[in-house]
Design a protein around this motif. Structure first.
Motif, PDB file in Angstrom:
ATOM      1  N   LEU A 194     -52.491  11.465  39.333  1.00 59.24           N
ATOM      2  CA  LEU A 194     -53.075  10.149  39.093  1.00 59.24           C
ATOM      3  C   LEU A 194     -52.569   9.073  40.051  1.00 59.24           C
ATOM      4  O   LEU A 194     -53.362   8.300  40.583  1.00 59.24           O
ATOM      5  N   ARG A 195     -51.288   9.004  40.276  1.00 59.86           N
ATOM      6  CA  ARG A 195     -50.758   7.930  41.126  1.00 59.86           C
ATOM      7  C   ARG A 195     -51.309   8.046  42.544  1.00 59.86           C
ATOM      8  O   ARG A 195     -51.689   7.049  43.149  1.00 59.86           O
ATOM      9  N   ARG A 196     -51.405   9.257  43.050  1.00 56.51           N
ATOM     10  CA  ARG A 196     -51.966   9.448  44.401  1.00 56.51           C
ATOM     11  C   ARG A 196     -53.450   9.091  44.441  1.00 56.51           C
ATOM     12  O   ARG A 196     -53.902   8.416  45.361  1.00 56.51           O
ATOM     13  N   SER A 197     -54.196   9.584  43.465  1.00 57.02           N
ATOM     14  CA  SER A 197     -55.637   9.293  43.483  1.00 57.02           C
ATOM     15  C   SER A 197     -55.889   7.792  43.287  1.00 57.02           C
ATOM     16  O   SER A 197     -56.809   7.234  43.891  1.00 57.02           O
ATOM     17  N   SER A 198     -55.060   7.129  42.510  1.00 54.37           N
ATOM     18  CA  SER A 198     -55.211   5.682  42.316  1.00 54.37           C
ATOM     19  C   SER A 198     -54.871   4.911  43.589  1.00 54.37           C
ATOM     20  O   SER A 198     -55.538   3.932  43.924  1.00 54.37           O
ATOM     21  N   LEU A 199     -53.852   5.356  44.302  1.00 54.16           N
ATOM     22  CA  LEU A 199     -53.505   4.736  45.584  1.00 54.16           C
ATOM     23  C   LEU A 199     -54.634   4.940  46.589  1.00 54.16           C
ATOM     24  O   LEU A 199     -55.027   4.005  47.293  1.00 54.16           O
ATOM     25  N   LEU A 200     -55.179   6.139  46.633  1.00 52.06           N
ATOM     26  CA  LEU A 200     -56.303   6.404  47.535  1.00 52.06           C
ATOM     27  C   LEU A 200     -57.490   5.509  47.179  1.00 52.06           C
ATOM     28  O   LEU A 200     -58.120   4.922  48.066  1.00 52.06           O
ATOM     29  N   ALA A 201     -57.789   5.386  45.896  1.00 52.82           N
ATOM     30  CA  ALA A 201     -58.886   4.513  45.462  1.00 52.82           C
ATOM     31  C   ALA A 201     -58.639   3.081  45.913  1.00 52.82           C
ATOM     32  O   ALA A 201     -59.550   2.406  46.409  1.00 52.82           O
ATOM     33  N   PHE A 202     -57.415   2.611  45.764  1.00 50.89           N
ATOM     34  CA  PHE A 202     -57.059   1.249  46.158  1.00 50.89           C
ATOM     35  C   PHE A 202     -57.299   1.044  47.656  1.00 50.89           C
ATOM     36  O   PHE A 202     -57.892   0.044  48.066  1.00 50.89           O
ATOM     37  N   LEU A 203     -56.850   1.995  48.476  1.00 51.13           N
ATOM     38  CA  LEU A 203     -57.052   1.887  49.926  1.00 51.13           C
ATOM     39  C   LEU A 203     -58.536   1.907  50.286  1.00 51.13           C
ATOM     40  O   LEU A 203     -58.975   1.175  51.172  1.00 51.13           O
ATOM     41  N   MET A 204     -59.305   2.719  49.590  1.00 48.37           N
ATOM     42  CA  MET A 204     -60.743   2.798  49.876  1.00 48.37           C
ATOM     43  C   MET A 204     -61.456   1.509  49.466  1.00 48.37           C
ATOM     44  O   MET A 204     -62.302   1.017  50.196  1.00 48.37           O
ATOM     45  N   ILE A 205     -61.116   0.989  48.306  1.00 47.42           N
ATOM     46  CA  ILE A 205     -61.750  -0.245  47.836  1.00 47.42           C
ATOM     47  C   ILE A 205     -61.433  -1.401  48.782  1.00 47.42           C
ATOM     48  O   ILE A 205     -62.278  -2.248  49.040  1.00 47.42           O
ATOM     49  N   HIS A 206     -60.228  -1.407  49.323  1.00 49.00           N
ATOM     50  CA  HIS A 206     -59.802  -2.460  50.246  1.00 49.00           C
ATOM     51  C   HIS A 206     -59.883  -1.990  51.699  1.00 49.00           C
ATOM     52  O   HIS A 206     -59.070  -2.387  52.531  1.00 49.00           O
ATOM     53  N   HIS A 207     -60.862  -1.146  52.006  1.00 51.11           N
ATOM     54  CA  HIS A 207     -60.936  -0.518  53.328  1.00 51.11           C
ATOM     55  C   HIS A 207     -61.147  -1.504  54.475  1.00 51.11           C
ATOM     56  O   HIS A 207     -60.897  -1.167  55.619  1.00 51.11           O
ATOM     57  N   LEU A 211     -46.046   9.275  49.112  1.00 51.20           N
ATOM     58  CA  LEU A 211     -47.382   9.319  48.508  1.00 51.20           C
ATOM     59  C   LEU A 211     -48.477   9.373  49.569  1.00 51.20           C
ATOM     60  O   LEU A 211     -49.425  10.164  49.466  1.00 51.20           O
ATOM     61  N   ILE A 212     -48.341   8.534  50.595  1.00 49.32           N
ATOM     62  CA  ILE A 212     -49.336   8.514  51.679  1.00 49.32           C
ATOM     63  C   ILE A 212     -49.380   9.870  52.380  1.00 49.32           C
ATOM     64  O   ILE A 212     -50.467  10.406  52.650  1.00 49.32           O
ATOM     65  N   TYR A 213     -48.219  10.440  52.656  1.00 46.31           N
ATOM     66  CA  TYR A 213     -48.146  11.751  53.291  1.00 46.31           C
ATOM     67  C   TYR A 213     -48.877  12.806  52.448  1.00 46.31           C
ATOM     68  O   TYR A 213     -49.662  13.597  52.968  1.00 46.31           O
ATOM     69  N   ARG A 214     -48.637  12.799  51.146  1.00 43.57           N
ATOM     70  CA  ARG A 214     -49.259  13.793  50.262  1.00 43.57           C
ATOM     71  C   ARG A 214     -50.773  13.584  50.141  1.00 43.57           C
ATOM     72  O   ARG A 214     -51.533  14.545  50.066  1.00 43.57           O
ATOM     73  N   ILE A 215     -51.211  12.332  50.145  1.00 37.55           N
ATOM     74  CA  ILE A 215     -52.654  12.060  50.123  1.00 37.55           C
ATOM     75  C   ILE A 215     -53.288  12.559  51.420  1.00 37.55           C
ATOM     76  O   ILE A 215     -54.335  13.210  51.396  1.00 37.55           O
ATOM     77  N   ARG A 216     -52.650  12.234  52.541  1.00 34.34           N
ATOM     78  CA  ARG A 216     -53.173  12.707  53.833  1.00 34.34           C
ATOM     79  C   ARG A 216     -53.274  14.230  53.862  1.00 34.34           C
ATOM     80  O   ARG A 216     -54.258  14.786  54.355  1.00 34.34           O
ATOM     81  N   SER A 217     -52.256  14.902  53.338  1.00 35.59           N
ATOM     82  CA  SER A 217     -52.256  16.372  53.310  1.00 35.59           C
ATOM     83  C   SER A 217     -53.403  16.904  52.462  1.00 35.59           C
ATOM     84  O   SER A 217     -54.102  17.847  52.872  1.00 35.59           O
ATOM     85  N   ALA A 218     -53.602  16.324  51.284  1.00 39.42           N
ATOM     86  CA  ALA A 218     -54.689  16.775  50.403  1.00 39.42           C
ATOM     87  C   ALA A 218     -56.050  16.573  51.063  1.00 39.42           C
ATOM     88  O   ALA A 218     -56.920  17.449  50.996  1.00 39.42           O
ATOM     89  N   LEU A 219     -56.232  15.422  51.711  1.00 38.22           N
ATOM     90  CA  LEU A 219     -57.508  15.165  52.391  1.00 38.22           C
ATOM     91  C   LEU A 219     -57.701  16.095  53.587  1.00 38.22           C
ATOM     92  O   LEU A 219     -58.808  16.582  53.826  1.00 38.22           O
ATOM     93  N   SER A 220     -56.634  16.351  54.327  1.00 31.37           N
ATOM     94  CA  SER A 220     -56.769  17.217  55.508  1.00 31.37           C
ATOM     95  C   SER A 220     -56.984  18.679  55.122  1.00 31.37           C
ATOM     96  O   SER A 220     -57.502  19.459  55.924  1.00 31.37           O
ATOM     97  N   ASN A 221     -56.629  19.057  53.889  1.00 34.48           N
ATOM     98  CA  ASN A 221     -56.943  20.418  53.427  1.00 34.48           C
ATOM     99  C   ASN A 221     -58.449  20.603  53.295  1.00 34.48           C
ATOM    100  O   ASN A 221     -58.955  21.707  53.462  1.00 34.48           O
ATOM    101  N   VAL A 222     -59.158  19.531  52.980  1.00 26.34           N
ATOM    102  CA  VAL A 222     -60.610  19.609  52.813  1.00 26.34           C
ATOM    103  C   VAL A 222     -61.331  19.233  54.106  1.00 26.34           C
ATOM    104  O   VAL A 222     -62.302  19.872  54.499  1.00 26.34           O
ATOM    105  N   TRP A 223     -60.851  18.187  54.775  1.00 21.63           N
ATOM    106  CA  TRP A 223     -61.469  17.698  56.014  1.00 21.63           C
ATOM    107  C   TRP A 223     -60.408  17.658  57.118  1.00 21.63           C
ATOM    108  O   TRP A 223     -59.871  16.583  57.440  1.00 21.63           O
ATOM    109  N   PRO A 224     -60.084  18.813  57.721  1.00 18.95           N
ATOM    110  CA  PRO A 224     -58.974  18.881  58.682  1.00 18.95           C
ATOM    111  C   PRO A 224     -59.204  18.114  59.979  1.00 18.95           C
ATOM    112  O   PRO A 224     -58.238  17.783  60.674  1.00 18.95           O
TER     113      PRO A 224
END
Length: 181
Positions: free
Chosen positions: A34-47, A74-87
């Motif tokens: 949750l904390r990672r997905s919420s941080l990602l949402a925050f960055l996207m909303i404020h893109h 947290l940022i590192y882990r979000i980047r890793s999760a996204l790069s697993n899907v969109w390398p």
């Protein structure tokens, strides 16, 4: 989800936070905590802007002994999760004093589409047009934001309350329109 244009990232915040991009879909609650997905949402909303490390640390890492280090993790882990899907893509950029969603990746968000249609809905005087816009808004608003996220983050709770209020006003206006017909 919204449109099949692969060059635009479609983001759904209503009901379930989901990203569709380049023929791949990521359901964030399944992909990361949750904390990672919420941080990602925050960055996207404020893109459109750089989110400062201090603001992000206050919101997402306030209970940590080293909030800036926790945020970096947290940022590192979000980047890793996204790069697993969109390398081949870089989504979160490090900026001086903060982080930003990559402005070169176009994002279409259901909340922004809702906001634009809702303004039209409020401003239109013609009943049939307003009813049509109301139906479009119902289609976009597929459900409230994640309940657990609302309980953990005030900014999510506030956004969720705003959209619920919009839907109540929408229903009242549509009911009044139907009665006047």
């Amino acid at each position: 989800m919204m449109h099949p244009d692969e060059s635009i990232m479609d983001v759904q915040f209503f009901k379930q936070f989901t990203i569709c991009y380049k023929d791949k879909t990521m359901i964030l609650r399944e992909a990361m905590p949750l904390r990672r997905s919420s941080l990602l949402a925050f960055l996207m909303i404020h893109h459109d802007s750089v989110c400062s490390v201090s603001d992000l640390s206050d919101i997402f890492c306030a209970h940590s002994k080293k909030p800036e280090g926790a945020l970096r993790n947290l940022i590192y882990r979000i980047r890793s999760a996204l790069s697993n899907v969109w390398p081949d893509d870089t989504f979160i950029l490090s900026r001086t004093g903060g982080y930003q969603w990559n402005p070169k990746i176009p994002v279409r968000m259901d909340t922004r589409i809702f906001d634009a249609l809702y303004i039209q809905f409020l401003e239109t005087e013609e009943i049939d047009t307003r009813i049509d816009l109301g139906l479009q808004l119902f289609k976009i608003y597929s459900g409230d934001f994640d309940k657990l996220a609302q309980s953990q983050y005030e900014w999510i709770q506030q956004r969720s309350a705003y959209y619920r209020i919009c839907m109540v006003k929408l229903l009242k206006t549509l009911a009044d329109d139907l009665v006047s017909r």
